[in-house]
Design an enzyme around this catalytic site. Structure first.
Site, PDB file in Angstrom:
ATOM      1  N   CYS A  42       0.851  -1.195   0.000  1.00 44.75           N
ATOM      2  CA  CYS A  42       0.000   0.000   0.000  1.00 44.75           C
ATOM      3  C   CYS A  42       0.889   1.248   0.000  1.00 44.75           C
ATOM      4  CB  CYS A  42      -0.896   0.011   1.233  1.00 44.75           C
ATOM      5  SG  CYS A  42      -2.062   1.407   1.241  1.00 44.75           S
ATOM      6  N   ASP A  44       0.441   3.775   1.667  1.00 45.05           N
ATOM      7  CA  ASP A  44       0.413   4.349   3.015  1.00 45.05           C
ATOM      8  C   ASP A  44       1.838   4.611   3.534  1.00 45.05           C
ATOM      9  OD1 ASP A  44       0.260   4.482   5.995  1.00 45.05           O
ATOM     10  OD2 ASP A  44      -1.858   4.065   5.638  1.00 45.05           O
ATOM     11  N   ARG A  46       3.012   4.749   6.321  1.00 46.00           N
ATOM     12  CA  ARG A  46       3.425   4.022   7.524  1.00 46.00           C
ATOM     13  C   ARG A  46       3.862   2.583   7.249  1.00 46.00           C
ATOM     14  NH1 ARG A  46      -2.207   5.168  10.306  1.00 46.00           N
ATOM     15  NH2 ARG A  46      -2.741   4.633   8.153  1.00 46.00           N
ATOM     16  N   HIS A  98      -2.261  -3.868   4.973  1.00 49.52           N
ATOM     17  CA  HIS A  98      -2.099  -3.514   6.393  1.00 49.52           C
ATOM     18  C   HIS A  98      -3.460  -3.269   7.015  1.00 49.52           C
ATOM     19  CE1 HIS A  98      -2.817   0.909   5.864  1.00 49.52           C
ATOM     20  NE2 HIS A  98      -2.505   0.595   4.636  1.00 49.52           N
ATOM     21  N   CYS A 101      -6.403  -0.134   6.777  1.00 49.14           N
ATOM     22  CA  CYS A 101      -6.086   0.524   5.491  1.00 49.14           C
ATOM     23  C   CYS A 101      -7.176   1.523   5.096  1.00 49.14           C
ATOM     24  CB  CYS A 101      -5.931  -0.543   4.403  1.00 49.14           C
ATOM     25  SG  CYS A 101      -5.494   0.148   2.789  1.00 49.14           S
TER      26      CYS A 101
HETATM   27 CO    CO Z   1      -3.491   1.272   2.982  1.00 47.62          CO
END
Ligand code: CO
Length: 210
Positions: A42, A44, A46, A98, A101
């Site tokens: 992803c 993302d 993090r 994750h 999400c």
């Molecule tokens: Co995500």
């Protein structure tokens, strides 16, 4: 100091430290990359592939998009997959989602996100396939987390449906496919699904004449 200047400054410090620890670090990496892993993760911020697996530059070939989707018409993903499998000959392809999400959460709402709707549609399709199981879960957070897992599993199966993977399985008995989910709350990866090379798939998706 401007906000972005911190990144450039930190880059200088990082490069200096890397050379201090290993003077050939960049010389070696500049010549060749020979990663054993393709990571489909992803976007993302993090969930950075190298940091969470404690790996170095050169070890993981990375593709990231919103909600780590494997969409069979995505030219970007297919190009990365073809390059990683055919040219780099990676031994493992990892689809890593994750928990929590945002992309998956958004797909479970009825909000209109404009252009992003088209991307989230792919997650809504995964939800529709597994609607009975997900709707049986009472808690909203747990619902999202189960869809995150199912989305990763569907992603791995979508990889196996490509002629790229099927051809590699036939001639190289590789790569192995993995579905993982990272926990934002504890930093731990939960392996949820695995497809060793040459796993049989629904025969309607199997190509002959590879
Ligand atoms: Co995500």
């Amino acid at each position: 100091m401007k906000q972005y200047e911190r990144l450039l400054l930190e880059n200088k410090a990082w490069a200096a430290e890397a050379v201090e620890e290993d003077k050939d670090f960049f010389n070696r990496l500049a010549k060749i990359q020979k990663p054993d892993f393709l990571w489909i993760g992803c976007s993302d911020s993090r969930v950075p592939a190298n940091e969470i697996t404690n790996t170095q530059p050169g070890e993981i070939f990375v593709h990231r998009n919103i909600a780590n989707m494997v969409v069979h018409t995505d030219l970007n993903l297919l190009s990365v997959l073809e390059y990683a499998v055919v040219h780099l000959k990676v031994k493992h392809v990892i689809v890593c989602g994750h928990y929590g999400c945002g992309g998956v959460k958004a797909a479970m709402t009825n909000h209109n996100f404009g252009i992003i709707n088209k991307w989230l549609r792919n997650i809504k399709d995964v939800y529709r396939i597994h609607r009975d199981e997900i709707d049986a879960i009472g808690d909203d957070e747990k619902k999202t987390d189960r869809l995150v897992e199912l989305n990763v599993i569907e992603g791995v199966m979508n990889l196996a449906k490509t002629s790229i993977i099927q051809k590699a399985w036939k001639y190289n008995q590789a790569p192995h496919l993995h579905g993982w989910v990272y926990g934002l709350k504890d930093g731990l990866i939960n392996p949820v699904f695995e497809m060793p090379a040459n796993t049989r798939i629904d025969d309607i998706y199997e190509y002959d004449d590879l």
